[in-house]
Design an enzyme around this catalytic site. Structure first.
Site, PDB file in Angstrom:
ATOM      1  N   TYR A  20       9.081   3.732  10.544  1.00  0.00           N
ATOM      2  CA  TYR A  20       8.475   2.652   9.757  1.00  0.00           C
ATOM      3  C   TYR A  20       9.171   2.548   8.393  1.00  0.00           C
ATOM      4  O   TYR A  20       9.540   1.450   7.950  1.00  0.00           O
ATOM      5  CB  TYR A  20       6.963   2.878   9.564  1.00  0.00           C
ATOM      6  CG  TYR A  20       6.350   1.804   8.688  1.00  0.00           C
ATOM      7  CD1 TYR A  20       6.124   0.520   9.189  1.00  0.00           C
ATOM      8  CD2 TYR A  20       6.053   2.046   7.340  1.00  0.00           C
ATOM      9  CE1 TYR A  20       5.610  -0.490   8.371  1.00  0.00           C
ATOM     10  CE2 TYR A  20       5.544   1.051   6.530  1.00  0.00           C
ATOM     11  CZ  TYR A  20       5.319  -0.216   7.049  1.00  0.00           C
ATOM     12  OH  TYR A  20       4.832  -1.205   6.238  1.00  0.00           O
ATOM     13  N   ARG A  39       1.325   7.381  -2.850  1.00  0.00           N
ATOM     14  CA  ARG A  39       0.532   6.869  -3.971  1.00  0.00           C
ATOM     15  C   ARG A  39      -0.527   5.858  -3.539  1.00  0.00           C
ATOM     16  O   ARG A  39      -1.642   5.849  -4.051  1.00  0.00           O
ATOM     17  CB  ARG A  39       1.469   6.222  -5.003  1.00  0.00           C
ATOM     18  CG  ARG A  39       0.756   5.800  -6.270  1.00  0.00           C
ATOM     19  CD  ARG A  39       1.551   4.784  -7.062  1.00  0.00           C
ATOM     20  NE  ARG A  39       1.734   3.545  -6.308  1.00  0.00           N
ATOM     21  CZ  ARG A  39       2.491   2.534  -6.695  1.00  0.00           C
ATOM     22  NH1 ARG A  39       3.185   2.623  -7.798  1.00  0.00           N
ATOM     23  NH2 ARG A  39       2.584   1.441  -5.964  1.00  0.00           N
ATOM     24  N   ARG A  44      -5.512  -0.082   6.485  1.00  0.00           N
ATOM     25  CA  ARG A  44      -4.236   0.402   7.011  1.00  0.00           C
ATOM     26  C   ARG A  44      -4.005   1.855   6.631  1.00  0.00           C
ATOM     27  O   ARG A  44      -4.444   2.311   5.582  1.00  0.00           O
ATOM     28  CB  ARG A  44      -3.091  -0.455   6.459  1.00  0.00           C
ATOM     29  CG  ARG A  44      -3.365  -1.915   6.765  1.00  0.00           C
ATOM     30  CD  ARG A  44      -2.214  -2.804   6.526  1.00  0.00           C
ATOM     31  NE  ARG A  44      -1.576  -2.634   5.231  1.00  0.00           N
ATOM     32  CZ  ARG A  44      -0.351  -3.103   5.000  1.00  0.00           C
ATOM     33  NH1 ARG A  44       0.312  -3.703   5.941  1.00  0.00           N
ATOM     34  NH2 ARG A  44       0.170  -2.968   3.814  1.00  0.00           N
ATOM     35  N   PHE A  60      20.443  -0.740 -11.543  1.00  0.00           N
ATOM     36  CA  PHE A  60      19.591  -1.336 -10.517  1.00  0.00           C
ATOM     37  C   PHE A  60      19.130  -0.319  -9.474  1.00  0.00           C
ATOM     38  O   PHE A  60      17.974  -0.329  -9.060  1.00  0.00           O
ATOM     39  CB  PHE A  60      20.351  -2.500  -9.855  1.00  0.00           C
ATOM     40  CG  PHE A  60      19.696  -3.065  -8.640  1.00  0.00           C
ATOM     41  CD1 PHE A  60      18.556  -3.846  -8.745  1.00  0.00           C
ATOM     42  CD2 PHE A  60      20.233  -2.824  -7.378  1.00  0.00           C
ATOM     43  CE1 PHE A  60      17.950  -4.374  -7.615  1.00  0.00           C
ATOM     44  CE2 PHE A  60      19.626  -3.352  -6.240  1.00  0.00           C
ATOM     45  CZ  PHE A  60      18.486  -4.126  -6.368  1.00  0.00           C
TER      46      PHE A  60
HETATM   47  C1  PS7 Z   1      16.080  -6.507  -2.123  1.00  0.00           C
HETATM   48  C2  PS7 Z   1      15.844  -5.398  -4.396  1.00  0.00           C
HETATM   49  C3  PS7 Z   1      19.266   0.808  -3.749  1.00  0.00           C
HETATM   50  C4  PS7 Z   1      20.532   1.717  -1.714  1.00  0.00           C
HETATM   51  C5  PS7 Z   1      10.047  -6.540  -1.094  1.00  0.00           C
HETATM   52  C6  PS7 Z   1      14.980  -1.072  -3.073  1.00  0.00           C
HETATM   53  C7  PS7 Z   1       7.280  -3.477   0.607  1.00  0.00           C
HETATM   54  C8  PS7 Z   1       9.333   0.672  -1.767  1.00  0.00           C
HETATM   55  O1  PS7 Z   1       4.159  -1.464  -0.163  1.00  0.00           O
HETATM   56  O2  PS7 Z   1       5.580  -3.891  -3.765  1.00  0.00           O
HETATM   57  O3  PS7 Z   1       3.788  -3.587  -1.410  1.00  0.00           O
HETATM   58  O4  PS7 Z   1       3.042  -1.391  -2.371  1.00  0.00           O
HETATM   59  O5  PS7 Z   1       6.059  -1.577  -4.613  1.00  0.00           O
HETATM   60  C9  PS7 Z   1      14.054  -5.182  -2.773  1.00  0.00           C
HETATM   61  C10 PS7 Z   1      18.100   1.565  -1.663  1.00  0.00           C
HETATM   62  C11 PS7 Z   1      10.985  -4.946   0.544  1.00  0.00           C
HETATM   63  C12 PS7 Z   1      13.699  -0.209  -1.130  1.00  0.00           C
HETATM   64  C13 PS7 Z   1       9.378  -2.140   0.538  1.00  0.00           C
HETATM   65  C14 PS7 Z   1      13.289  -5.551  -1.600  1.00  0.00           C
HETATM   66  C15 PS7 Z   1      16.781   1.224  -2.154  1.00  0.00           C
HETATM   67  C16 PS7 Z   1       9.986  -5.301   1.556  1.00  0.00           C
HETATM   68  C17 PS7 Z   1      12.437  -0.757  -1.637  1.00  0.00           C
HETATM   69  C18 PS7 Z   1      11.945  -4.905  -1.712  1.00  0.00           C
HETATM   70  C19 PS7 Z   1      16.080   0.293  -1.178  1.00  0.00           C
HETATM   71  C20 PS7 Z   1       9.312  -4.070   2.144  1.00  0.00           C
HETATM   72  C21 PS7 Z   1       8.640  -1.769  -3.111  1.00  0.00           C
HETATM   73  C22 PS7 Z   1      11.297  -0.411  -0.701  1.00  0.00           C
HETATM   74  O6  PS7 Z   1       7.631  -2.756  -2.966  1.00  0.00           O
HETATM   75  O7  PS7 Z   1       5.471  -1.902  -2.196  1.00  0.00           O
HETATM   76  C23 PS7 Z   1      15.280  -5.676  -3.080  1.00  0.00           C
HETATM   77  C24 PS7 Z   1      19.239   1.355  -2.354  1.00  0.00           C
HETATM   78  C25 PS7 Z   1      10.982  -5.459  -0.687  1.00  0.00           C
HETATM   79  C26 PS7 Z   1      14.856  -0.323  -1.785  1.00  0.00           C
HETATM   80  C27 PS7 Z   1       8.673  -3.179   1.079  1.00  0.00           C
HETATM   81  C28 PS7 Z   1       9.032  -1.527  -0.708  1.00  0.00           C
HETATM   82  C29 PS7 Z   1       9.554  -1.801  -1.963  1.00  0.00           C
HETATM   83  C30 PS7 Z   1       9.910  -0.626  -1.285  1.00  0.00           C
HETATM   84  P1  PS7 Z   1       4.032  -2.126  -1.519  1.00  0.00           P
HETATM   85  P2  PS7 Z   1       6.134  -2.558  -3.465  1.00  0.00           P
HETATM   86 MN    MN Z   2       3.907  -4.120   3.545  1.00  0.00          MN
END
Ligand code: PS7
Ligand code: MN
Ligand code: MN
Ligand code: MN
Ligand code: MN
Ligand code: MN
Length: 359
Positions: free
Chosen positions: A152, A199, A209, A269
């Site tokens: 997941y 968290r 969930r 970033f």
């Molecule tokens: C494309 C910048 C940098 C190699 C929206 C950044 C939700 C933890 O679960 O809202 O709603 O509480 O705090 C970001 C690796 C992904 C992973 C993932 C897209 C790092 C949709 C972020 C972020 C890879 C699925 C936080 C994973 O959201 O979570 C871009 C390198 C999105 C990264 C989700 C979560 C991000 C997350 P929730 P959050």
């Molecule tokens: Mn989600």
């Protein structure tokens, strides 16, 4: 130091940045400070995945409606004018989907190479989310094994690491050798997602969930809900320690990945969210509040972490060392994972010592 150029921005691109500011607490500023070559592609990548996650998270949409939306989201990116107004009225980022047409308009203007990378990750993530949406509705246990849990996290975060790394390399802002180390960009995503899942346990429970795998919690309690019963606090903390240990083990690979990033804006970033994650992991470790409410690092800490991690690998290593030591110091000898946690902390500390010896 925003790298945007508002004079050259179309109305729809301005609208996209409006939704970026609305939907993201931690990513919006670092995205807008990215090298101009990648600023817009990464902003749109974020908004697309945020839109997909808003559908995944909305527990008022029936599975029958949700599943095809998740599985076909990559095709929506090719449908000018598509918007979505059926999210529950309280869904956090509903407005983005109501105005999703501006994201599609700008996506279609991207370089082909960037569009292909983004669409491919969107397709894989949407299908993965759909697999687990089924899981939540039909299966009382939620996520069963650690393997399921990590799959997941791969779908919702490891894939983001893959897509971002491909964008960095395509934009000539990262070493192409990173593409040959999938375990490193996977670790970057796993570390962020696992820390977020630890968290958010209470918030996710209240949404119906559960993401903590049964393979872990069943060692400590009989029923998932028992984690939240005050009389079981010690068991719940032991369980959360095991979850923290599982996440902490990605620390070294994350530092190794960051060593491969040369462009300053890309470094900031990728490093800022990782620093926030290690600080969050320290905050949740041995913290009973996790089972009562959604806790967050303070604004002041977040601010300091942002400044310290937008420098170089050395300052990021200092942050990791500081928080790893705090975890180490809080480690409880009565905890069944005491020894393993101590080893995991020691490994991160040693790794840092090997690249930046202290004398
Ligand atoms: C494309 C910048 C940098 C190699 C929206 C950044 C939700 C933890 O679960 O809202 O709603 O509480 O705090 C970001 C690796 C992904 C992973 C993932 C897209 C790092 C949709 C972020 C972020 C890879 C699925 C936080 C994973 O959201 O979570 C871009 C390198 C999105 C990264 C989700 C979560 C991000 C997350 P929730 P959050
Ligand atoms: Mn989600
Ligand atoms: Mn979410
Ligand atoms: Mn609009
Ligand atoms: Mn979450
Ligand atoms: Mn959430």
């Amino acid at each position: 130091v925003h790298q945007r150029n508002p004079a050259k921005e179309s109305a729809t691109l301005k609208e996209c940045f409006h939704y970026l500011n609305l939907t993201s607490r931690s990513f919006s500023s670092v995205i807008q400070e990215l090298n101009p070559e990648l600023l817009v592609p990464v902003a749109l990548f974020y908004l697309i995945l945020r839109g997909l996650d808003t559908i995944e998270d909305d527990m008022t949409i029936s599975l029958k409606k949700k599943e095809p939306l998740l599985r076909n989201f990559q095709h929506i990116l090719e449908q000018p004018g598509w918007t979505f107004t059926e999210n529950g009225p309280n869904e956090k980022d509903r407005d983005l989907l109501v105005h999703f047409d501006c994201v599609i308009t700008e996506f279609m203007l991207l370089k082909k190479e960037y569009r292909v990378i983004i669409a491919d990750i969107t397709e894989k993530m949407g299908n993965g989310m759909a697999d687990y949406a089924n899981n939540a509705e039909f299966n009382e246990v939620g996520v069963d094994t650690i393997k399921d849990y990590e799959l997941y996290c791969h779908y919702v975060a490891g894939l983001v690491g893959e897509g971002l790394t491909k964008l960095f390399v395509e934009g000539q802002l990262a070493n192409p050798a990173l593409m040959k180390r999938p375990e490193l960009y996977e670790a970057m995503g796993q570390f962020l997602q696992k820390t977020n899942i630890i968290r958010d346990i209470k918030e996710d429970l209240d949404d119906g969930r559960r993401f903590w795998p049964k393979e872990i919690w069943s060692k400590h309690v009989d029923k998932f809900e028992d984690l939240f019963v005050p009389q079981n606090l010690e068991k719940a903390l032991n369980c959360s320690s095991e979850m923290v240990l599982n996440s902490l083990r990605h620390g070294e690979e994350c530092l190794f990945y960051m060593a491969g990033i040369k462009d300053q804006s890309v470094f900031n970033f990728v490093a800022i969210p990782q620093s926030m994650a290690i600080a969050t992991l320290e905050l949740v470790f041995q913290n009973p509040a996790v089972f009562k409410r959604n806790i967050k690092i303070t604004k002041g800490d977040a601010c300091q972490l942002m400044m310290e991690s937008s420098q170089n690998l050395r300052t990021v290593c200092e942050i990791f060392k500081r928080y790893t030591r705090r975890i180490h110091a809080k480690n409880n000898p009565k905890d069944p994972n005491f020894l393993q946690i101590s080893i995991a902390c020691g490994k991160i500390e040693q790794f840092i010592e090997s690249i930046y010896p202290s004398q």
